[in-house]
Design an enzyme around this catalytic site. Structure first.
Site, mmCIF file in Angstrom:
data_model
loop_
_atom_site.group_PDB
_atom_site.id
_atom_site.type_symbol
_atom_site.label_atom_id
_atom_site.label_comp_id
_atom_site.label_asym_id
_atom_site.label_seq_id
_atom_site.Cartn_x
_atom_site.Cartn_y
_atom_site.Cartn_z
ATOM 1 N N GLN A 161 0.835 -1.199 0.000
ATOM 2 C CA GLN A 161 0.000 0.000 0.000
ATOM 3 C C GLN A 161 0.869 1.248 0.000
ATOM 4 O O GLN A 161 1.842 1.348 0.751
ATOM 5 C CB GLN A 161 -0.909 -0.009 1.230
ATOM 6 C CG GLN A 161 -2.008 1.033 1.182
ATOM 7 C CD GLN A 161 -3.099 0.730 2.201
ATOM 8 O OE1 GLN A 161 -3.284 -0.401 2.622
ATOM 9 N NE2 GLN A 161 -3.832 1.752 2.595
ATOM 10 N N SER B 118 4.678 -5.616 3.134
ATOM 11 C CA SER B 118 3.336 -5.589 3.718
ATOM 12 C C SER B 118 2.365 -6.363 2.820
ATOM 13 O O SER B 118 2.489 -7.576 2.671
ATOM 14 C CB SER B 118 2.888 -4.145 3.937
ATOM 15 O OG SER B 118 1.695 -4.089 4.684
ATOM 16 N N LEU B 119 1.424 -5.696 2.173
ATOM 17 C CA LEU B 119 0.498 -6.374 1.266
ATOM 18 C C LEU B 119 1.246 -7.190 0.219
ATOM 19 O O LEU B 119 0.840 -8.299 -0.148
ATOM 20 C CB LEU B 119 -0.401 -5.348 0.578
ATOM 21 C CG LEU B 119 -1.202 -5.891 -0.616
ATOM 22 C CD1 LEU B 119 -2.352 -6.753 -0.132
ATOM 23 C CD2 LEU B 119 -1.675 -4.776 -1.516
ATOM 24 N N ARG C 88 -8.371 -9.009 4.735
ATOM 25 C CA ARG C 88 -7.349 -8.235 5.449
ATOM 26 C C ARG C 88 -7.636 -6.743 5.328
ATOM 27 O O ARG C 88 -7.560 -5.997 6.307
ATOM 28 C CB ARG C 88 -5.973 -8.567 4.868
ATOM 29 C CG ARG C 88 -4.792 -7.821 5.472
ATOM 30 C CD ARG C 88 -3.526 -8.265 4.741
ATOM 31 N NE ARG C 88 -2.296 -7.748 5.317
ATOM 32 C CZ ARG C 88 -1.686 -6.643 4.923
ATOM 33 N NH1 ARG C 88 -2.226 -5.911 3.943
ATOM 34 N NH2 ARG C 88 -0.544 -6.259 5.490
ATOM 35 N N HIS D 191 0.310 -1.788 11.233
ATOM 36 C CA HIS D 191 1.522 -2.482 11.679
ATOM 37 C C HIS D 191 1.970 -2.004 13.071
ATOM 38 O O HIS D 191 3.134 -1.644 13.281
ATOM 39 C CB HIS D 191 2.651 -2.303 10.662
ATOM 40 C CG HIS D 191 2.400 -3.024 9.378
ATOM 41 N ND1 HIS D 191 2.374 -4.396 9.307
ATOM 42 C CD2 HIS D 191 2.130 -2.563 8.122
ATOM 43 C CE1 HIS D 191 2.122 -4.752 8.045
ATOM 44 N NE2 HIS D 191 1.959 -3.666 7.318
ATOM 45 N N GLN E 279 1.723 -10.507 10.979
ATOM 46 C CA GLN E 279 2.180 -9.394 10.152
ATOM 47 C C GLN E 279 1.280 -8.173 10.288
ATOM 48 O O GLN E 279 1.729 -7.029 10.217
ATOM 49 C CB GLN E 279 2.258 -9.842 8.683
ATOM 50 C CG GLN E 279 2.945 -8.847 7.772
ATOM 51 C CD GLN E 279 2.152 -8.599 6.502
ATOM 52 O OE1 GLN E 279 0.959 -8.321 6.561
ATOM 53 N NE2 GLN E 279 2.826 -8.700 5.372
#
Length: 788
Positions: free
Chosen positions: A11, A88-89, A113, A194, A242
């Site tokens: 993202q 991340s993603l 998610r 996060h 995560q």
């Protein structure tokens, strides 16, 4: 051509128009995505008529699709890479490319998610911090009371991302700018991704993940949580973690560079990850060569990921073999020293541990540095409050993620068994798997409770322990108690009080209390001044007898500690039969050690003869001893004078006037009455009024408590580094410190600021391997396998 990695952005990389050239090329994949999501991905990416490309719920699945279509185009042209990583993603795209799940499954996971992350509590924010001082930001935040701000991303040596309550993030970036550590760039996000504030979303996502079949990837995929490749059986757990954990991107890039990767391709919109990769390559090139040490030291291979530590319900920790060498490189001789089973059980590259040093001298930074080097250290919990110990556990877990391996110290609380029991309950609550047990002269219910909690049967029906105890011992009778199963009467009491289940008790009675006995020869701090040459053979023979008598299905291992400050001493330990070694004093003189720079300067100047024996403050009345630094401090002489005075007089009032003035004015810098006032208040504050009552009715005991104060005070002075009080510094260390100083003389490690704990381990272990090779070469026939 060397190893290659494909990188998938997360993202923040999105832009209107992304994927324009791909949707017509892969119409079936686009149609499948539309059917699952209920909207047109093509329309969203190319036109975004409703402004949804900033909405996490829509953005994440759309970016996942574009990344995947980019991968398909690249794969048709270039085949497959050697490594995969995603930010991340983007990690979902890396796992998809690695075969962990199919496209449709990945899209459903990403869509859920995004929904859960968008529902996280409002009021949070994120800010990138860019500048040369970002490596100091975590400590800076803690030092300024900003403990509600987390580091969401470690992106590079010059960029991290903060996450937390919006006001706190703003305050943090203002302070960082004022201190010239970095400038803040606010990110356009709706909450604190996060970070700990995503815990609820992570828990719900974990439940959602349980409904899908997730396979182990066929290619190495670097996990954001660990900065290491996924290990078998960890995909589900790490994807859930995560959501609330830091993205350790900079370390991931370092890992790849360590594996020889020099070629990367970013598969998705933008070039953010390409820029971070180029920065990592540049930073690596600008770093000085590996710390020069004597010629016995060779290059360090990158550490392999360690196995995951599963949450309750408890299950066995998967095996974690020691890290393999880089492709095509031979296994280092140091990696063959000691027990291979030990290395596998503890998930370390070397049969080497960094022992605990009390009051946090073996600090969280020390433990984290060891873990990141593929080694293991024990946090020095002895002498700290439970709140501080729990805070240390949380700090280490936040730094290392759920995969990180580390140990905690369990110090026998002779004067207050409740402290020991409370510490064990804390360790069980936090699922601590490795404990260094020290100071035990006999087994205690708390220690047995820890050891047998979670005992299980393996696939062959054999008893196995979930938790490992490294038992530091110096007497054969104590070692024998650890080598035997726990006393049945003690186990039954633990069952009766609900601390153990019947199954844990039944299996525990077939296990030794410790499978790893660490024989402690003459050492810093508490010591029986034992001689390794006599102790090790006695202990290994005792081990062999217990192994036969109890018919254990797994082997008891015997390690060595004390006096290990040079390659020759480690080599001798392995020749004597050590399955592993545990260092202590040498690690106290490292940048990571939790003591003052003044202490480290004194230690770095010590020689092998600069230590002495002083009374131990915690066992003052019985005359137990600790080994301390004499050079640069008068503590050893003054502590011994206090013990002599205690033996000679029956009360403080009976002490000779001249001697009393010397103690009050020179040692204590305050009168006995003031010391007793402080001591009395402490005991009442911690709920030990019985000590006060006893002292007020027993002048001899009151004198002991007043004199004990000096031992606590002298330790605090040393850790604070009060230069005007150097004469009173109490510094626990052994001759190993002087031996190490001689070993590293005229190298970069002569300066303690370069003595990182992992560099110390490398120097000692590689040096030991070299010593053994040279010695064997001098006595064996030419061409012997031992010389190869």
């Amino acid at each position: 051509m060397g190893p290659r990695v494909w990188l998938f952005p997360g993202q923040g990389a999105q832009r209107r128009g992304m994927g324009r050239e791909l949707f017509d090329r892969f119409p079936e994949a686009a149609a499948s995505a539309d059917a699952i999501l209920g909207f047109s991905v093509r329309e969203l990416c190319l036109q975004d008529p409703e402004g949804r490309l900033t909405d996490t719920r829509f953005l994440q699945p759309a970016l996942f699709v574009v990344n995947e279509l980019t991968r398909r185009e690249r794969a048709a042209r270039d085949g497959v890479p050697d490594f995969l990583a995603g930010h991340s993603l983007g990690e979902y795209n890396a796992l998809l490319a690695g075969g962990a799940f199919d496209f449709e499954t990945g899209l459903r996971l990403v869509a859920r998610r995004g929904e859960l992350m968008s529902q996280a509590p409002a009021g949070g924010g994120m800010s990138a911090v860019i500048g040369p001082g970002v490596d100091r930001v975590p400590d800076f935040l803690a030092g300024h009371g900003l403990d509600d701000v987390d580091v969401a991303n470690f992106n590079s040596a010059r960029q991290i991302v903060l996450s937390g309550p919006l006001d706190s993030v703003r305050r943090a970036t203002d302070l960082l700018r004022a201190e010239k550590l970095g400038r803040g760039v606010p990110l356009r996000v709706s909450t604190a991704f996060h970070s700990r504030y995503m815990a609820q979303a992570a828990a719900e996502f974990e439940e959602f993940l349980a409904g899908f079949e997730l396979r182990d990837p066929r290619l190495p995929v670097i996990a954001n949580v660990t900065a290491m490749p996924y290990r078998a059986g960890t995909v589900r757990r790490l994807l859930a973690a995560q959501v609330r954990s830091s993205v350790r991107w900079s370390e991931s890039m370092d890992y790849l560079l360590g594996q020889g990767v020099r070629e990367s391709a970013e598969l998705g919109p933008g070039r953010v990850l390409t820029g971070l990769w180029e920065e990592a390559v540049k930073t690596a090139a600008e770093k000085p060569a590996a710390t020069p040490v004597p010629a016995v030291v060779t290059a360090v291979p990158a550490a392999e990921a360690v196995a995951a530590i599963p949450p309750r319900p408890v299950r066995p920790l998967p095996a974690a073999p020691s890290a393999p060498p880089r492709s095509g490189a031979p296994v280092k001789a140091a990696e063959r020293l000691g027990s291979a089973a030990f290395r596998a059980d503890y998930g370390v590259r070397y049969a080497y541990l960094a022992g605990s040093m009390f009051k946090g001298v073996a600090s969280t930074a020390l433990v984290v540095r060891m873990a990141r080097a593929g080694l293991l250290g024990f946090f020095g919990a002895g002498g700290l409050s439970l709140d501080r110990v729990e805070s240390a556990i949380r700090t280490i877990r936040q730094e290392l993620g759920p995969e990180g391996r580390f140990g905690m110290n369990l110090l026998h609380a002779m004067h207050d068994p409740a402290i020991e029991a409370d510490t064990v309950r804390l360790y069980l609550r936090h699922d601590i798997r490795f404990v260094e047990a020290a100071g035990f002269m006999q087994l205690t219910p708390a220690l047995v409770h820890y050891r047998l909690s979670g005992a299980y049967e393996d696939r062959e029906g054999r008893p196995a322990a979930l938790r490992r105890v490294v038992a530091k011992v110096s007497r054969p009778e104590v070692a024998g108690a650890f080598m035997a199963p726990a006393p049945e009467s003690m186990v039954r009491r633990l069952v009766a009080e609900g601390s153990l289940t019947e199954t844990e008790a039944r299996l525990g009675l077939r296990l030794p209390v410790s499978e790893d006995i660490c024989v402690e020869a003459d050492s810093g701090g508490h010591t029986d001044a034992g001689v390794a040459y006599a102790l090790m053979p006695a202990m290994t023979r005792l081990r062999d007898r217990h192994q036969r008598e109890h018919a254990y299905t797994t082997a008891i291992r015997v390690g060595a500690a004390g006096g290990l400050g040079s390659p020759e001493s480690l080599a001798a330990a392995f020749v004597l039969g050590a399955d592993f070694v545990l260092t202590g004093s040498v690690n106290q003189c490292s940048p990571e050690a939790g003591t003052s720079d003044a202490v480290k300067e004194l230690l770095a100047g010590a020689d092998v003869q600069d230590t002495g024996y002083a009374p131990a403050g915690d066992m003052f009345e019985i005359g137990a001893r600790v080994q301390v630094l004499r050079r640069g401090s008068l503590f050893c002489a003054r502590a011994s004078k206090l013990y002599q005075t205690y033996r000679q007089y029956d009360s403080l009032d009976a002490i000779d006037g001249r001697l009393r003035r010397t103690i009050e004015e020179t040692y204590f810098r305050r009168g006995f009455d003031q010391v007793w006032k402080e001591t009395r208040e402490y005991y009442l504050r911690v709920g030990r009024s019985e000590e006060v009552k006893r002292a007020e009715s027993d002048p001899k005991h009151l004198m002991a408590l007043v004199f004990r104060w000096y031992f606590v005070h002298s330790t605090r002075l040393a850790m604070d580094g009060d230069d005007g009080e150097r004469a009173n510094f109490q510094i626990h260390t052994g001759p190993a410190m002087g031996a190490f100083n001689r070993f590293v003389r005229d190298t970069s490690l002569q300066d303690w600021r370069n003595r990182h704990v992992d560099a110390i381990a490398e120097a000692l272990m590689n040096g030991a391997a070299e010593v053994l090779r040279d010695r064997l070469a001098s006595i064996l026939p030419t061409g012997s396998p031992a010389q190869k």
